[in-house]
Design an enzyme around this catalytic site. Structure first.
Site, PDB file in Angstrom:
ATOM      1  N   LYS A 133       0.875  -1.164   0.000  1.00 40.98           N
ATOM      2  CA  LYS A 133       0.000   0.000   0.000  1.00 40.98           C
ATOM      3  C   LYS A 133       0.911   1.212   0.000  1.00 40.98           C
ATOM      4  O   LYS A 133       1.630   1.482   0.963  1.00 40.98           O
ATOM      5  CB  LYS A 133      -0.900  -0.011   1.242  1.00 40.98           C
ATOM      6  N   GLY A 152       5.335   3.744  10.851  1.00 42.33           N
ATOM      7  CA  GLY A 152       4.502   4.936  10.889  1.00 42.33           C
ATOM      8  C   GLY A 152       4.132   5.302  12.305  1.00 42.33           C
ATOM      9  O   GLY A 152       4.865   5.017  13.263  1.00 42.33           O
ATOM     10  N   SER A 153       2.980   5.879  12.458  1.00 43.03           N
ATOM     11  CA  SER A 153       2.568   6.415  13.753  1.00 43.03           C
ATOM     12  C   SER A 153       2.119   5.306  14.706  1.00 43.03           C
ATOM     13  O   SER A 153       1.747   4.207  14.290  1.00 43.03           O
ATOM     14  CB  SER A 153       1.405   7.401  13.564  1.00 43.03           C
ATOM     15  N   ARG A 154       2.137   5.656  15.978  1.00 40.93           N
ATOM     16  CA  ARG A 154       1.653   4.720  16.996  1.00 40.93           C
ATOM     17  C   ARG A 154       0.165   4.435  16.806  1.00 40.93           C
ATOM     18  O   ARG A 154      -0.280   3.291  16.931  1.00 40.93           O
ATOM     19  CB  ARG A 154       1.921   5.305  18.383  1.00 40.93           C
ATOM     20  N   GLY A 165      -1.567   4.527  13.979  1.00 38.85           N
ATOM     21  CA  GLY A 165      -1.748   3.657  12.826  1.00 38.85           C
ATOM     22  C   GLY A 165      -1.329   2.227  13.106  1.00 38.85           C
ATOM     23  O   GLY A 165      -2.027   1.278  12.742  1.00 38.85           O
ATOM     24  N   GLY A 166      -0.187   2.058  13.761  1.00 36.60           N
ATOM     25  CA  GLY A 166       0.298   0.717  14.060  1.00 36.60           C
ATOM     26  C   GLY A 166      -0.617  -0.048  14.995  1.00 36.60           C
ATOM     27  O   GLY A 166      -0.917  -1.226  14.772  1.00 36.60           O
ATOM     28  N   GLU A 194       6.698  -0.646  13.274  1.00 41.27           N
ATOM     29  CA  GLU A 194       7.648   0.250  13.917  1.00 41.27           C
ATOM     30  C   GLU A 194       6.933   1.565  14.131  1.00 41.27           C
ATOM     31  O   GLU A 194       6.437   2.169  13.177  1.00 41.27           O
ATOM     32  CB  GLU A 194       8.876   0.447  13.031  1.00 41.27           C
ATOM     33  N   CYS A 215      13.273   7.820  12.904  1.00 40.91           N
ATOM     34  CA  CYS A 215      12.691   7.135  14.061  1.00 40.91           C
ATOM     35  C   CYS A 215      13.717   6.928  15.167  1.00 40.91           C
ATOM     36  O   CYS A 215      13.346   6.639  16.301  1.00 40.91           O
ATOM     37  CB  CYS A 215      12.090   5.801  13.625  1.00 40.91           C
ATOM     38  N   GLU A 256       6.536  11.231  21.787  1.00 42.45           N
ATOM     39  CA  GLU A 256       7.458  11.513  20.688  1.00 42.45           C
ATOM     40  C   GLU A 256       7.028  12.779  19.951  1.00 42.45           C
ATOM     41  O   GLU A 256       5.859  12.956  19.628  1.00 42.45           O
ATOM     42  CB  GLU A 256       7.490  10.345  19.707  1.00 42.45           C
TER      43      GLU A 256
END
Length: 524
Positions: free
Chosen positions: A184, A241-243, A245-246, A265, A302, A392
């Site tokens: 994606k 990506g973001s927390r 999203g993950g 990650e 990151c 973060e």
């Protein structure tokens, strides 16, 4: 190679018809042509069906053919030429040298995984021959190898449009394991993604592999990405990506009828620990180096050093003074997207307005669409009292925690969530104190380094780019380095199978030339 607006579904190239995905020029915010159509759920169904159909045939190709395929992708990416770099510069705002280096890293890791495939060690071959005379019970013939999981969904990252994107580390390691991949594309760099996607698609065709080995989809909303994680044919997910999203993908994957691993990650502030002897000897030097690491690439890594821990004293004041001088002189920097810039500015302002935080320095303000580096301080007591200070801030911002005692420093470290890295700045006189912290850091981080900063992740055999949650979804894994292939493999044991039914690597005494463990003894 030219940019078209097509989805790449197996061997087909077709326009997306659901909504619009359009990149913007990072430096100006102006829309970039062309507009890419998003995939429909029917497109997603087609890509998943092709990947599922391709799986058994692809995993059965020889290790040499799989390695040649990875090398073909690498060469095709190079053959795209300067158009790839120029498009990526527009879509990300990253400078040419950075992107040329990242292209080299992308090509290099594909070639490295080709070596891993040829070596065969990733199969972890084990043979325990039958012992029919053993008392009191005979031992059956047992043989083991690792097999690929199945089709893998990969989500492109915003901050590495090449090395963590369409043909980046997740894709390279999954293909090396024998898994088809559905990518994606990140909505911020659709043109860059398509140029690389075409390079992969061409390699599939040129090597005569099943077309479903690779597909590339655009998503004008969230349905295609969520649907990809939820599809029963997808067996693992790679995400950077973001927390938010993950964890959303982790929830979807966990609630499936067949839960699958999500290798996400997500969030890390990467503590830097300054020890007294090192600070006394070279506090100013460390401060200047820290400012350079913090601002590298506008801080959009990151592994950026978002937290500094140090004991109070003259050395810390030297560090802060040098860091402040360097940061104050830094020009503002273009960030990857307007959204990332807005989130960064919001995070910096939250720190600036926080009652427990003091501002030390800010970079120059010389552009409305650019981010300014920022440095702040707080005390250990305030840091422990305000959990929100662990959040973060993705960009060139960092918080220095002043610790009055070693006990304060210990409590602050114990309070931290999982991290990708921890950096220790030490001289020899600091070794005894540093030694006491290493067991704690082993519980908290994936990589411990000395007298440096976490930015700059070497792609090699001994690298770990992972860590306990929320640095990654699964701290037992890495997304960089050759061990990344293990995420997309699982072991299968074969008991008393006739030689004719065994996979080639396990027939007889095992395939010559491949490493194996024979009756418990490692064979080169």
């Amino acid at each position: 190679m030219t940019i078209t607006t097509d989805l790449l579904i197996g061997a087909d190239s077709r326009p997306g018809t659901l909504g619009e995905v359009r990149a913007v020029e990072a430096a100006s915010g102006a829309p970039l042509a062309p507009a890419f159509g998003g995939a429909t759920l029917d497109d997603l169904e087609r890509a998943c069906a092709l990947a599922d159909a391709a799986f058994d045939a692809y995993r059965a190709v020889s290790l040499e053919e799989r390695a040649l395929f990875l090398e073909a992708i690498a060469q095709n990416i190079l053959d795209v030429g300067d158009v790839l770099i120029e498009r990526a510069m527009l879509e990300t705002g990253l400078p040419r040298p950075r992107l040329e280096g990242e292209r080299g890293r992308t090509v290099g890791q594909l070639r490295l995984f080709a070596q891993v495939v040829r070596d065969g060690g990733f199969l972890d071959l084990r043979i325990d021959p039958a012992l029919p005379e053993r008392k009191p019970l005979p031992r059956p013939d047992l043989r083991l190898r690792n097999v690929p999981l199945g089709p893998v969904a990969v989500f492109g990252a915003s901050n590495f449009p090449l090395a963590f994107s369409v043909a980046g580390g997740d894709t390279a390691s999954a293909l090396a394991a024998g898994c088809p991949v559905i990518v994606k594309a990140h909505s911020a760099h659709p043109g860059t993604s398509q140029l690389v996607g075409k390079a992969v698609q061409k390699a599939v065709a040129d090597r005569g592999l099943p077309q479903g080995v690779f597909s590339l989809l655009y998503d004008s909303g969230r349905k295609v990405g969520q649907g990809l994680v939820a599809d029963h044919r997808v067996k693992a997910v790679g995400f950077t990506g973001s927390r938010a999203g993950g964890t959303a993908f982790m929830k979807i994957a966990a609630e499936r009828a067949e839960p699958i691993p999500v290798y996400a990650e997500m969030s890390s502030i990467n503590p830097v620990i300054l020890f007294p002897a090192a600070l006394a000897a070279r506090g100013a030097q460390i401060g200047t180096a820290f400012a350079a690491a913090l601002s590298l690439g506008a801080g959009q890594f990151c592994t950026n050093p978002g937290l500094v821990l140090a004991l109070e004293g003259p050395g810390l004041e030297d560090f802060l003074a040098a860091a402040a001088t360097a940061i104050t002189g830094l020009p503002s920097a273009t960030m990857l997207t307007p959204g990332i810039l807005a989130a960064y500015n919001s995070g910096v302002e939250i720190l600036a307005c926080h009652s427990a935080v003091k501002e030390v320095a800010r970079g120059q303000a010389d552009g409305a669409l650019k981010g300014r580096a920022a440095l702040f301080t707080t005390t250990a007591a305030d840091f422990l009292a305000h959990h929100d200070l662990q959040a973060e801030v993705f960009g060139a911002a960092s918080l220095v925690v002043r610790c009055a005692t070693v006990e304060d420093l210990t409590r602050v470290l114990e309070s931290l969530e999982g991290q990708l890295t921890a950096a220790l700045h030490i001289d020899e006189a600091d070794y005894p104190a540093a030694r006491q912290f290493i067991p704690m850091l082993e519980r908290k981080v994936g990589r411990i380094l000395v007298n440096g900063f976490g930015t700059g992740v070497e792609v090699c055999h001994a690298m770990v780019h992972g860590g306990p949650f929320p640095a990654t979804a699964d701290g037992r894994s890495t997304s960089v380095g050759t061990l990344a292939i293990a995420r997309f493999l699982r072991p299968v044991s074969y008991q008393d199978l006739p030689d004719a039914l065994l996979p080639p690597e396990l027939k007889g005494a095992g395939a010559a030339g491949l490493p194996k463990r024979l009756d418990g003894k490692l064979q080169a």
